[in-house]
Design an enzyme around this catalytic site. Sequence first.
Site: not given
Length: 211
Positions: A41, A43, A89, A122-123
């Site tokens: 992802h 972000d 992240d 995100e997932e």
Amino acid sequence: TEELRMIGVADAQRDLNGYVYGHIPATPGFENEPVIGLIAHMDTSPDAPGKNVNPKIVKYDGKNLPMIDDRYIGEEMIVSDGTTLLGADDKAGVAEIVSACERLINGEVNHGAVSICFTPDEEIGSGADRFDYELFAADFAYTVDGGELGGIEYENFNAASARFEVQGKNIHPGSAKDKMLNALQVVCEINAMLPPVQRPEHTEGYEGFYH
């Protein structure tokens, strides 16, 4: 998308929802192998600037980097210069997948077909609702995200959210008896009804929690 095309992912594309997809054909003779997907992802936290990031490579000596585990002593670490958010992240996952794809395209290892997807969120949550499974077209997939070095997590949690809208009744406090309804107080009462032992600070493992 441009970086994927540059390394040879010819069909790399970004859809209207900000998802980036691409595919790497199987090595000749490996077309019948399962199609493996790689997902990360894109972000970062809004709490720190995302522009003008200036990463640096530091060899960890056990003292020169805060909050780093001692088992990484002697390793080279990519870190922020301290003025911006590095965004590892999950920029790290994006970089790792692009690097892996480059090695696959360069013929360093025989492989089945590979599907790639970079998501704008995100997932979890509503962002995942726009994931195009048919376009991704993988039999199995791995999300490349932060975690222990060399670790593989084979399960995921699921969660639901609830939104409360409380309409109070605004009355002058001098004449409020049996009339005033403080919306904030009602919210506090709703929260107090949730079991205190089922908060994150009191749960572990497979125990569910209210957050």
